[in-house]
Write a protein that holds these residues in place. Structure first.
Motif, PDB file in Angstrom:
ATOM      1  N   ASP A  72       5.372  41.882  56.164  1.00  0.00           N
ATOM      2  CA  ASP A  72       4.947  40.797  57.048  1.00  0.00           C
ATOM      3  C   ASP A  72       5.575  39.465  56.644  1.00  0.00           C
ATOM      4  N   ALA A  73       6.701  39.544  55.943  1.00  0.00           N
ATOM      5  CA  ALA A  73       7.433  38.349  55.519  1.00  0.00           C
ATOM      6  C   ALA A  73       8.797  38.323  56.203  1.00  0.00           C
ATOM      7  N   ALA A  74       9.226  37.138  56.607  1.00  0.00           N
ATOM      8  CA  ALA A  74      10.524  36.969  57.262  1.00  0.00           C
ATOM      9  C   ALA A  74      11.334  35.933  56.486  1.00  0.00           C
ATOM     10  N   PRO A  75      12.331  36.364  55.727  1.00  0.00           N
ATOM     11  CA  PRO A  75      13.111  35.418  54.923  1.00  0.00           C
ATOM     12  C   PRO A  75      14.141  34.657  55.759  1.00  0.00           C
ATOM     13  N   GLU A  76      14.422  33.422  55.336  1.00  0.00           N
ATOM     14  CA  GLU A  76      15.491  32.654  55.944  1.00  0.00           C
ATOM     15  C   GLU A  76      16.839  33.293  55.611  1.00  0.00           C
ATOM     16  N   PRO A  77      17.883  33.027  56.398  1.00  0.00           N
ATOM     17  CA  PRO A  77      19.171  33.714  56.204  1.00  0.00           C
ATOM     18  C   PRO A  77      19.773  33.584  54.807  1.00  0.00           C
ATOM     19  N   SER A  78      19.509  32.479  54.122  1.00  0.00           N
ATOM     20  CA  SER A  78      20.101  32.277  52.790  1.00  0.00           C
ATOM     21  C   SER A  78      19.198  32.775  51.663  1.00  0.00           C
ATOM     22  N   SER A  86      10.102  30.671  47.488  1.00  0.00           N
ATOM     23  CA  SER A  86       9.149  29.749  48.101  1.00  0.00           C
ATOM     24  C   SER A  86       8.562  30.477  49.307  1.00  0.00           C
ATOM     25  N   ILE A  87       7.311  30.870  49.189  1.00  0.00           N
ATOM     26  CA  ILE A  87       6.656  31.617  50.254  1.00  0.00           C
ATOM     27  C   ILE A  87       5.803  30.654  51.071  1.00  0.00           C
ATOM     28  N   LEU A  88       6.136  30.531  52.342  1.00  0.00           N
ATOM     29  CA  LEU A  88       5.459  29.599  53.236  1.00  0.00           C
ATOM     30  C   LEU A  88       4.599  30.369  54.224  1.00  0.00           C
ATOM     31  N   LEU A  89       3.442  29.817  54.536  1.00  0.00           N
ATOM     32  CA  LEU A  89       2.597  30.402  55.562  1.00  0.00           C
ATOM     33  C   LEU A  89       3.138  30.041  56.941  1.00  0.00           C
ATOM     34  N   THR A  90       2.604  30.663  57.961  1.00  0.00           N
ATOM     35  CA  THR A  90       3.131  30.448  59.304  1.00  0.00           C
ATOM     36  C   THR A  90       2.956  29.017  59.794  1.00  0.00           C
ATOM     37  N   ASP A  91       2.019  28.280  59.196  1.00  0.00           N
ATOM     38  CA  ASP A  91       1.833  26.878  59.592  1.00  0.00           C
ATOM     39  C   ASP A  91       2.731  25.924  58.813  1.00  0.00           C
ATOM     40  N   GLY A  92       3.585  26.488  57.939  1.00  0.00           N
ATOM     41  CA  GLY A  92       4.514  25.678  57.163  1.00  0.00           C
ATOM     42  C   GLY A  92       4.017  25.263  55.801  1.00  0.00           C
ATOM     43  N   SER A  93       2.737  25.471  55.513  1.00  0.00           N
ATOM     44  CA  SER A  93       2.213  25.140  54.183  1.00  0.00           C
ATOM     45  C   SER A  93       2.684  26.173  53.164  1.00  0.00           C
ATOM     46  N   THR A  94       2.650  25.791  51.911  1.00  0.00           N
ATOM     47  CA  THR A  94       3.154  26.657  50.844  1.00  0.00           C
ATOM     48  C   THR A  94       2.059  27.590  50.333  1.00  0.00           C
ATOM     49  N   GLN A  95       2.377  28.865  50.273  1.00  0.00           N
ATOM     50  CA  GLN A  95       1.475  29.851  49.681  1.00  0.00           C
ATOM     51  C   GLN A  95       1.756  30.037  48.198  1.00  0.00           C
ATOM     52  N   SER A  96       3.048  30.105  47.850  1.00  0.00           N
ATOM     53  CA  SER A  96       3.383  30.373  46.451  1.00  0.00           C
ATOM     54  C   SER A  96       4.823  29.994  46.156  1.00  0.00           C
ATOM     55  N   VAL A  97       5.026  29.387  44.979  1.00  0.00           N
ATOM     56  CA  VAL A  97       6.370  29.223  44.430  1.00  0.00           C
ATOM     57  C   VAL A  97       6.420  29.855  43.037  1.00  0.00           C
ATOM     58  N   VAL A 134      12.757  29.709  42.614  1.00  0.00           N
ATOM     59  CA  VAL A 134      13.945  29.282  43.357  1.00  0.00           C
ATOM     60  C   VAL A 134      13.488  28.650  44.672  1.00  0.00           C
ATOM     61  N   GLY A 135      13.391  27.333  44.684  1.00  0.00           N
ATOM     62  CA  GLY A 135      12.860  26.617  45.840  1.00  0.00           C
ATOM     63  C   GLY A 135      13.579  26.872  47.149  1.00  0.00           C
ATOM     64  N   PRO A 136      14.928  26.898  47.161  1.00  0.00           N
ATOM     65  CA  PRO A 136      15.638  27.080  48.437  1.00  0.00           C
ATOM     66  C   PRO A 136      15.524  28.496  49.018  1.00  0.00           C
ATOM     67  N   ALA A 137      15.015  29.440  48.253  1.00  0.00           N
ATOM     68  CA  ALA A 137      14.863  30.820  48.748  1.00  0.00           C
ATOM     69  C   ALA A 137      13.533  30.923  49.479  1.00  0.00           C
ATOM     70  N   ARG A 138      13.570  30.637  50.778  1.00  0.00           N
ATOM     71  CA  ARG A 138      12.329  30.479  51.548  1.00  0.00           C
ATOM     72  C   ARG A 138      12.027  31.692  52.429  1.00  0.00           C
ATOM     73  N   VAL A 139      10.723  31.983  52.509  1.00  0.00           N
ATOM     74  CA  VAL A 139      10.225  33.120  53.289  1.00  0.00           C
ATOM     75  C   VAL A 139       8.993  32.666  54.058  1.00  0.00           C
ATOM     76  N   ARG A 140       8.888  33.070  55.310  1.00  0.00           N
ATOM     77  CA  ARG A 140       7.671  32.843  56.094  1.00  0.00           C
ATOM     78  C   ARG A 140       6.808  34.093  56.016  1.00  0.00           C
ATOM     79  N   HIS A 141       5.532  33.902  55.681  1.00  0.00           N
ATOM     80  CA  HIS A 141       4.658  35.040  55.414  1.00  0.00           C
ATOM     81  C   HIS A 141       3.424  34.996  56.297  1.00  0.00           C
ATOM     82  N   LYS A 142       3.179  36.082  57.026  1.00  0.00           N
ATOM     83  CA  LYS A 142       1.940  36.228  57.790  1.00  0.00           C
ATOM     84  C   LYS A 142       0.864  36.754  56.842  1.00  0.00           C
TER      85      LYS A 142
END
Length: 300
Positions: free
Chosen positions: A85-91, A112-123, A191-199
């Motif tokens: 249920d996670a969607a990583p950014e292309p990079s 950097s795991i972000l919730l669907t509202d853009g807030s941070t879940q975990s780094v 790794v901050g720039p390694a971003r993922v959106r997580h439901k």
């Protein structure tokens, strides 16, 4: 360019979200191999993933069991763990690979795991004073552990540290693995720039009885496997004492992990697994003293 990473996606009844995950993996800038572990889904997930490399398990072995089931199949330098249920950014993958290549002493990199509202879940994951693994939303380059929902590990170091604790089923397999990597002398980086959106909660139900059962049980098993003996025994005794006093307490918190039946079940499962857990403890190669890891990271 040949792949240096294998991304393992474990799914169970992931029909409603796994397509977004796989589409995001297809858009990655870094070439990679993807293995999907299907935990005996019965909701149509199998049809959605039929065009990919899939390992179908005969029964649901949980997230930890799914990861462990295919570790021997991984023939790349790195292995990524990614929730369905996670969607990583292309990079995402390229950022993690670059970070680990740039820091040979690090055996794992967390996203950097972000919730669907853009807030941070975990780094990254911190080790609390009572031995819990706690997601942190602000961290420096180095963290105690990684969040297993989106992380990259060195395959050889993961194997050398004992692999994935399949018997945990779900939860704390990441913090237990971080413990063992640190005991082997390795580091974990954020790794901050390694971003993922997580439901968050799409695959499991945080706060449910099963959630608390797995969390409480696996925390104690992790400590018995990895932590200094005094810490592990103190936390086991504390859990027992709180459980024993529940019938005599007023104003017991209205949470599943304070229900007497659940806590008794957790204690029974821990005690049943105690001989095997102590044997596993003896097999862990502690190049760094357990007390040193605890002193350096607990309560930070």
């Amino acid at each position: 360019m040949s792949a240096v990473s294998t991304v393992v996606v474990v799914t169970w009844r992931g029909r409603d979200h796994i397509t977004a995950c796989l589409d995001a993996l297809a858009a990655q800038k870094s070439p990679h191999r993807t293995i999907i572990v299907d935990n005996a889904s019965d909701d149509g997930t199998a049809e959605l993933i039929s065009g990919h490399e899939v390992v179908r398990l005969p029964r649901n072995r949980g997230y930890a069991g799914g990861l462990a089931a295919v570790l021997d199949m991984v023939d790349t330098q790195f292995v990524a763990w990614l929730n369905d249920d996670a969607a990583p950014e292309p990079s995402w993958l390229a950022e993690l690979e670059s970070a680990l290549n740039g820091e040979p002493g690090a055996a794992a990199a967390t996203s950097s795991i972000l919730l669907t509202d853009g807030s941070t879940q975990s780094v990254g994951v911190a080790l609390t004073a009572d031995g819990h693994g706690r997601d942190v939303v602000l961290a420096g380059r180095e963290v105690f552990g990684f969040c297993g929902g989106a992380a990259l590990l060195r395959t050889d170091e993961l194997r050398a540290a004992g692999g994935v604790p399949a018997s945990f089923f779900c939860y704390y397999e990441d913090t237990d693995t971080a413990w063992r990597l640190r005991l082997a002398g390795h580091r974990v980086i954020s790794v901050g720039p390694a971003r993922v959106r997580h439901k968050h909660g799409a695959s499991t139900r945080p706060g449910s009885t099963l959630f608390h059962r797995w969390n409480e049980r696996n925390r104690l098993l992790m400590l018995l496997r990895c932590a200094p003996a005094g810490v592990a025994l103190t936390q086991l005794a504390r859990f027992f004492a709180i459980t024993a006093m529940l019938p005599f307490r007023r104003n017991v918190p209205d949470a599943a992990n304070f229900r007497l039946g659940l806590r008794v079940q957790v204690l029974a499962e821990v005690l049943l697994r105690l001989p095997a857990t102590l044997f596993q403890r003896l097999r862990i190669k502690a190049e760094v003293p357990r007390k040193s890891v605890w002193r350096d990271w607990a309560g930070r």
